[in-house]
Motif scaffolding. Structure first.
Motif, mmCIF file in Angstrom:
data_model
loop_
_atom_site.group_PDB
_atom_site.id
_atom_site.type_symbol
_atom_site.label_atom_id
_atom_site.label_comp_id
_atom_site.label_asym_id
_atom_site.label_seq_id
_atom_site.Cartn_x
_atom_site.Cartn_y
_atom_site.Cartn_z
ATOM 1 N N VAL A 206 0.831 -1.209 0.000
ATOM 2 C CA VAL A 206 0.000 0.000 0.000
ATOM 3 C C VAL A 206 0.861 1.254 0.000
ATOM 4 O O VAL A 206 0.365 2.353 -0.273
ATOM 5 N N HIS A 215 -1.654 -3.060 -4.760
ATOM 6 C CA HIS A 215 -2.195 -2.309 -3.633
ATOM 7 C C HIS A 215 -1.784 -0.840 -3.670
ATOM 8 O O HIS A 215 -2.255 -0.051 -2.852
ATOM 9 N N GLY A 224 -5.614 -0.417 0.377
ATOM 10 C CA GLY A 224 -5.428 -1.284 -0.776
ATOM 11 C C GLY A 224 -6.602 -1.265 -1.723
ATOM 12 O O GLY A 224 -6.437 -1.309 -2.931
ATOM 13 N N SER A 228 -6.367 -8.755 -0.348
ATOM 14 C CA SER A 228 -4.904 -8.841 -0.383
ATOM 15 C C SER A 228 -4.443 -9.773 -1.492
ATOM 16 O O SER A 228 -4.935 -10.892 -1.635
#
Length: 254
Positions: A206, A215, A224, A228
Motif C-alpha cells: 500500500v 495495492h 489497498g 490482499s
C-alpha cells in the motif's frame, strides 16, 4: 550451550575456506527471485563434509559458521594430519572420536552410517536423499529424524515436519541432533544487525505506486482497495498455492 563455550574456536581453517559470492536473490539471468536479500558482511565459505564417508578423527572444538545457524565441529585426523569440518551434533565434547561410514553396532553421537546399519528408533540428521549424495535434509538447528522401520531395501523415517518418507537403505545419515537448537530464540538488537545478515527492508504494497504493486496508489492513506494479493495479483488469503510432489509408493519387501 555453556559446556560448548569452553572449546569454541574463533578463527576458521584457511585450508578449508574460500571466497563466497552471494547471489543477492538473483538467478542465472540476473532476475530477482528471492526478494529482500543483499548487502551484508563479507563471508568465507567453509568446506563441510556432507557426504560423511571419509571424515574421522578427534574433535578439536566448535566453530561459528556465518552461512548457517548450526555450529561446525573441527575434526583432526592423526593419521593424515588433516583437519576437516562436519555439522556438529548436540552434546559433542572436546576429544570425542568421530567416525564416518562406520559399520559397528551401537549409537555413537556424531558417527555416520548407512541406514542399513542404524538401529530403529534412533535419532539422525544430515540425511541425503540418494546414496552417494550430500546430506540435504535435517541440517537446521535442532533438527532430527527418527528411524521407524527398515525393510530389505528401504528405511522409513519420520522427519522434523512430521512427514514420513522412505529412503534407500544405503543412504548415509548421522546419529544425533543438530547443534544450537536455541538459534530460533535469538533476537536482533537493532535494524542494522539485520542488514549485517544480508536482509534488506520489506516495504508494504500500500506504500508503493500502482506500477509497483496492485495495492499501490490512491489519494491519501488507503488500505489497498481490494482483497490482499501478491505483486502478481494472486490472492494471498485463499487456498494454498503450494505444489506438492506426490511420492510414489515403494515396493516394500519385508
Amino acid at each position: 550451550m555453556k559446556q560448548n563455550k569452553q572449546f569454541f574456536i574463533s578463527k576458521p581453517l584457511k585450508s578449508q575456506t574460500h571466497a563466497w559470492n552471494p547471489s543477492t536473490g538473483r538467478n542465472h539471468k540476473g532476475r530477482i527471485t528471492a526478494w529482500h536479500r543483499g548487502g551484508g558482511h563479507a563471508r568465507l565459505y567453509r568446506n563441510i563434509d556432507l557426504k560423511r564417508k571419509l571424515t574421522q578423527g578427534i574433535v578439536v572444538g566448535l566453530e561459528y559458521d556465518p552461512n548457517r545457524s548450526a555450529f561446525l565441529a573441527r575434526i583432526f585426523n592423526p593419521d593424515t594430519k588433516e583437519h576437516s569440518y562436519i555439522i556438529a551434533p548436540t552434546k559433542l565434547q572436546k576429544g570425542d572420536i568421530i567416525r564416518s561410514n562406520s559399520k559397528r553396532n551401537g549409537v555413537q553421537n556424531g558417527h555416520s552410517k548407512a541406514l542399513r546399519h542404524i538401529l530403529t528408533d534412533s535419532l539422525v540428521y544430515n540425511l541425503s536423499l540418494l546414496p552417494g549424495e550430500n546430506g540435504k535434509i535435517l541440517r537446521a538447528p535442532g533438527s532430527f529424524g527418527r528411524v521407524l522401520k527398515r525393510t530389505s531395501t528401504l528405511t522409513k523415517i519420520r522427519l522434523k515436519s512430521g512427514q514420513f518418507r522412505w529412503f534407500n537403505i544405503e543412504t548415509m545419515a548421522t546419529y544425533g541432533t543438530v547443534s544450537n537448537p536455541n538459534a530460533r530464540f535469538v533476537k536482533l538488537k537493532k535494524a542494522g544487525q539485520s542488514r549485517w545478515l544480508g536482509r534488506r527492508p520489506i516495504v508494504r504494497g500500500v506504500a508503493m505506486n500502482p506500477v509497483d504493486h496492485p495495492h499501490g496508489g490512491g489519494e491519501g492513506k488507503t488500505s489497498g482497495g481490494r482483497p490482499s494479493v501478491t505483486p502478481w495479483a494472486k490472492p494471498t488469503k485463499g487456498p494454498s498455492t503450494r505444489r506438492f510432489r506426490i511420492q510414489p509408493k515403494p515396493n516394500v519387501k519385508i
